[in-house]
Design an enzyme around this catalytic site. Structure first.
Site: not given
Length: 308
Positions: A141, A154
């Site tokens: 990501s 995350y």
């Protein structure tokens, strides 16, 4: 070691294939003639995706963080479809909220699925990838570029997943195995839509420059990733302009710090922010399965109330 022919007739493994990006990756790989193994926590949903594929497929219900179960899954896939030429570690979960008040078990679960689960996936399927001279794609990501506030688990897990894949790439290159890292931005999945239900996260995204806050259709993102798979890219960017952002990585933490110092006090005063729990439909399923299994130390988190 010779590489497998590109791409028809080969076997692809996709984790987190029940919905969203994983399901779309399975569809695109099948459309290119690959036999596809779909792995995840929801057998019925996985089976529904598999039925729609126009190629041979195999479904395995498995927790990617379970070493023994993933080892058995790899053996099952190889018996059913053959040794994998492509493995995509796509399974992932997210939660949001201040780190100090986060549920330790939920925070840990995000790291376990996104980072440890990716490593477990690689370990289970590396023998097959060695045999085929295959390719492992780690879905990461832009959170690996610059960590955002309120998303500590995350961001930590995706930065760790990037580092893991880079280390693995150097370790297995001489074996003929390729390893790539996919850098995803905002993708139109239920997890991202759930992020926007929470005012603080939504407004933080709204302060990004216009190109950086755009949400991309899952079909386009999957097509960018499959193109990277076909070319065995070391880095895959979705959208492609993200490759330009690599040059700015040293400056992103400074920009995030400045934005957070200016905006977070105001946002938190206007919208008291509770923990989100695991985000998206996949997160809800994960919570239900954890509750059902009686996993110690994993109480069901309380979701914050969506803002109007």
């Amino acid at each position: 070691m010779s590489r497998s022919p590109e791409p028809g007739g080969r076997v692809a493994v996709v984790t987190g294939a029940a919905r969203g990006l994983g399901a779309e990756l399975a569809r695109l790989l099948a459309a290119r003639g690959m036999r596809v193994a779909l792995l995840g926590r929801e057998r019925a949903t996985l089976a529904a995706v598999a039925v729609a594929l126009r190629t041979e497929s195999h479904v395995v219900e498995v927790d990617v963080t379970d070493d023994a179960a993933m080892g058995r899954a790899a053996e099952e896939v190889t018996r059913s479809l053959g040794a994998p030429s492509v493995v995509i570690a796509n399974a992932g979960v997210a939660e949001g909220g201040p780190f100090e008040t986060s549920d330790p078990a939920v925070w840990r679960r995000v790291v376990e699925v996104n980072l440890v689960g990716s490593a477990v996936t690689a370990r289970a399927f590396l023998p097959g990838l060695r045999a085929t001279g295959g390719y492992f794609l780690q879905v990461a990501s832009t959170a690996a570029f610059g960590a955002a506030p309120m998303m500590s688990a995350y961001c930590a897990s995706k930065a760790g997943a990037e580092a893991f894949a880079r280390s693995l790439r150097a370790e297995v290159a001489h074996l003929g195995v390729g390893v790539g890292v996919a850098y995803l931005h905002w993708t139109d999945t239920d997890m991202v839509r759930d992020v926007d239900r929470h005012a603080v996260l939504r407004e933080l995204r709204g302060h990004m420059p216009a190109p950086a806050r755009r949400v991309y259709p899952v079909e386009r993102v999957a097509s960018w990733l499959v193109r990277g798979v076909e070319r065995r890219r070391a880095s895959v960017y979705a959208p492609p302009w993200l490759r330009l952002a690599q040059a700015g990585r040293p400056f992103f933490p400074v920009a995030v710090d400045l934005l957070s110092r200016r905006e977070l006090p105001r946002l938190l005063a206007e919208h008291p922010f509770e923990q989100t729990g695991l985000l998206g439909t996949g997160g809800l399923i994960e919570e239900k399965l954890l509750d059902r299994s009686g996993t110690p130390g994993m109480p069901r988190p309380v979701r914050g109330h969506p803002e109007p």
